[in-house]
Each structure stands twice: as C-alpha cells, then as structure tokens.
Design an enzyme around this catalytic site. Structure first.
Site, mmCIF file in Angstrom:
data_model
loop_
_atom_site.group_PDB
_atom_site.id
_atom_site.type_symbol
_atom_site.label_atom_id
_atom_site.label_comp_id
_atom_site.label_asym_id
_atom_site.label_seq_id
_atom_site.Cartn_x
_atom_site.Cartn_y
_atom_site.Cartn_z
ATOM 1 N N ARG A 1 0.782 -0.923 0.135
ATOM 2 C CA ARG A 1 0.064 -0.112 -0.050
ATOM 3 C C ARG A 1 0.876 1.278 0.169
ATOM 4 O O ARG A 1 1.920 1.351 0.740
ATOM 5 C CB ARG A 1 -0.939 -0.046 1.434
ATOM 6 C CG ARG A 1 -2.158 -1.016 0.996
ATOM 7 C CD ARG A 1 -3.081 -0.486 0.211
ATOM 8 N NE ARG A 1 -4.205 -1.562 -0.158
ATOM 9 C CZ ARG A 1 -4.234 -2.704 -0.600
ATOM 10 N NH1 ARG A 1 -3.243 -2.997 -1.506
ATOM 11 N NH2 ARG A 1 -5.211 -3.536 -0.881
ATOM 12 N N GLU B 1 -2.927 7.681 -6.834
ATOM 13 C CA GLU B 1 -2.769 6.846 -8.333
ATOM 14 C C GLU B 1 -3.948 6.699 -8.919
ATOM 15 O O GLU B 1 -4.225 6.403 -9.937
ATOM 16 C CB GLU B 1 -2.022 5.457 -7.954
ATOM 17 C CG GLU B 1 -2.961 4.589 -7.103
ATOM 18 C CD GLU B 1 -2.339 3.308 -7.053
ATOM 19 O OE1 GLU B 1 -2.783 2.361 -7.361
ATOM 20 O OE2 GLU B 1 -1.071 3.092 -6.567
ATOM 21 N N HIS C 1 0.764 -0.590 -10.414
ATOM 22 C CA HIS C 1 -0.099 -1.227 -9.537
ATOM 23 C C HIS C 1 -0.385 -2.655 -10.285
ATOM 24 O O HIS C 1 -1.746 -2.543 -10.433
ATOM 25 C CB HIS C 1 -1.336 -0.419 -9.243
ATOM 26 C CG HIS C 1 -2.111 -0.951 -7.969
ATOM 27 N ND1 HIS C 1 -2.651 -0.294 -6.815
ATOM 28 C CD2 HIS C 1 -1.944 -2.220 -7.310
ATOM 29 C CE1 HIS C 1 -3.103 -0.922 -6.092
ATOM 30 N NE2 HIS C 1 -2.816 -1.982 -6.137
#
Length: 326
Positions: free
Chosen positions: A232, A261, A293
């Site tokens: 995270r 993001e 990600h």
C-alpha cells in the site's frame, strides 16, 4: 439474486456470464467506479462488488443501503477503501477476497532484481545503442540481507522464494509465523531497518503503520538501502522517499503503488498531463522503478478475484455468512 458489479474488467465478462447461467443470478455492471454518477445502477440490487478505486465512506454506504443493498464485496485483499466498521454497524455484510500470493511475491522479487542489477538505466542505454557498462555494476542476492516487513501470506511467500537465493532474511511482524522461522530470523523493527540491504513492505495499511517509512525511520537504515513496496502506498511518506533518493541515503526505490494513483494507474493517458508531481519527479531517477499497480495482475489472480467475490456474495445471500467476511 441481483448483483451490481462496478469497475468490471473485460477479462471478468466470461466468468460473470458463467455465474449467471449456473446460479441463476442477475447482474448489472459498469467499468466505472461506484460514485454518485453510477449509484443508480445498484437500485434494487442485493449486493455490490467493486475493485479498489471505489471509495465506500459513510455517505456512500448510506446511499447504497437506501438502494436496498445488503451485501458488499471488494474484489481485492485490501479493504481500506471501505468503511467496514460503519457498514457493519449499518447492518450490511462485508467481505474481501483472497487469491494465491505467488504473483505478488514473484513481482516483488523481480523488482529487487531490477534494482540491484540496475536494469532501468541499462534499458535506457540499449534504446539508444549505448552498450557501455559504466555505472551498471550490480550486486548479488546471496551477499545481501533482505528485511521483510509483514509476514502474512504474501510476505511469507516472498521469504520462502527468497530462501533459494542464499541471502540472509530478516522478518518483522506483530504476529510471528512459525513456518517463516524455517527461512528467516524474526527481529525488532529497528534492527531490521538497521541491518537490511533491501527492505520490502508487505504490511496491511492500518492507522498505526500509515507512513511508517518516513524520514525518521529512513535515517535508521543503511546508506544505499533498497526499498520495495508492492503493498500500500500510504505505508510510505513520499516526500521523505524523495529526500532519501536526492541525498542518496536510498540507493534504489521500486514502487508498484503510489499515493494518489487513482486517476492515473490503469488509465490510458499517453497524451495527458500527469497531475501528480511527486510521481512525475520520482520516475526520472535512474534508480527508481515505478510500475502501474500490477503486481497482483496475473491470469490466475484475476480469475480468483472475481470468482471469490461472486461466491462470497452468493453465500451471503443463501446463508448470511461467507468465508471472507470482514
């Protein structure tokens, strides 16, 4: 049973249709996040499922409940984008999903290898036919000490995979995992920071560890430390990471997650201005690797996410509980 599916991805379509046929459920879906503009889609639905970019705070939970929704599922392991406590107090059932940790673990180790072998500047040079070796001398994993913060399913898998490289492995977690002790030595948080050449984050995001990689804790690390985060983004303080790179306290940084993001990662923005100055600034450095990600994004994990979510919601509907209830 009717399920409203938000943030639907193309690869989920076949699985959704299969569930409709096998279980006689009705679905309505959109590739958009759940917000005020798409809230109407869940009117009359028994359940809602989203990915990680839909924020279900108190206000949204009240609106969802008013639409008749009883069950909520995030198709992610992390659930900090849901106010789970308030949802449960409101009488809603909430769950997350699990999927095999191998994809994220593999990706984490890949980022370590990219960092210690300086592949980013090597790739840049190759693109302009520069095949020199100056500045590209790397290190070998077997000679390094790797600190793993968090030894849940992903952290433990990283540790087991790392054991094959012959490196020394340190681990830190509030709850020690006996199986991990075969491959790693548990130590204190400060000792791990002090003695690790590479530090990789696999902790859940909680109020206690938000921003745990900050200026104070970076100062305790070795000069030249490599930091990897596939967990995270909020576990790190981005301005402090930037300072660490600028001062060369941090030798390399590899991030699969980044603060703010949401409107960037997983979107096509090739002709847009990226409105995240920290991201735009950090990605210029030759020793910083940013990925979009995607550590979780394998064929196996993507299938497990939607399958587990739908199974959980069906179990909620039929029995009132499910294996991943929060």
């Amino acid at each position: 049973m009717k399920i409203a599916i938000y943030e639907k991805r193309p690869y989920e379509e076949v699985i959704i249709k299969d569930f409709e046929q096998r279980y006689g459920i009705e679905t309505v879906s959109t590739d958009e996040i759940l917000d005020d503009n798409t809230l109407h889609l869940c009117e009359g639905a028994d359940a809602v499922t989203t990915l990680g970019y839909s924020t279900l705070d108190k206000t949204m939970i009240d609106k969802i409940k008013a639409n008749g929704v009883k069950f909520l599922s995030t198709r992610t392991i992390g659930y900090n984008h849901y106010d789970v406590k308030y949802a449960k107090e409101s009488g809603l059932k909430v769950c997350n999903v699990t999927y095999a940790p191998n994809g994220v673990a593999d990706f984490t180790i890949m980022l370590m290898l990219l960092s210690i072998r300086k592949y980013k500047p090597a790739m840049w040079r190759q693109n302009v036919n520069d095949y020199t070796l100056h500045g590209l001398m790397g290190k070998e994993m077997r000679n390094m000490t790797i600190g793993v913060l968090g030894t849940g399913r992903i952290g433990a898998t990283v540790i087991k995979s790392l054991s094959g490289f012959g490196c020394k492995i340190l681990a830190y977690d509030k709850y020690e995992n006996e199986a991990v002790k075969e491959y790693a030595k548990y130590t204190s948080f400060d000792d791990l920071l002090k003695n690790s050449d590479i530090i990789t984050l696999h902790m859940p995001l909680t109020p206690e560890n938000k921003g745990i990689i900050n200026k104070e804790n970076i100062s305790k690390m070795k000069t030249g430390v490599i930091i990897v985060n596939t967990a995270r983004s909020e576990l790190s303080n981005i301005p402090d990471l930037i300072e660490g790179i600028e001062t060369e306290k941090i030798g390399a940084l590899a991030l699969d997650v980044f603060e703010n993001e949401d409107e960037i990662y997983h979107h096509y923005l090739s002709t847009d201005i990226i409105k995240n100055r920290d991201m735009a600034y950090l990605r210029q450095f030759p020793n910083v690797v940013l990925t979009q990600h995607m550590a979780f994004f394998t064929d196996s994990a993507a299938e497990e996410m939607i399958v587990n979510s739908l199974n959980n919601l069906i179990d909620f509907y039929k029995t009132g509980t499910c294996k991943n209830e929060l």
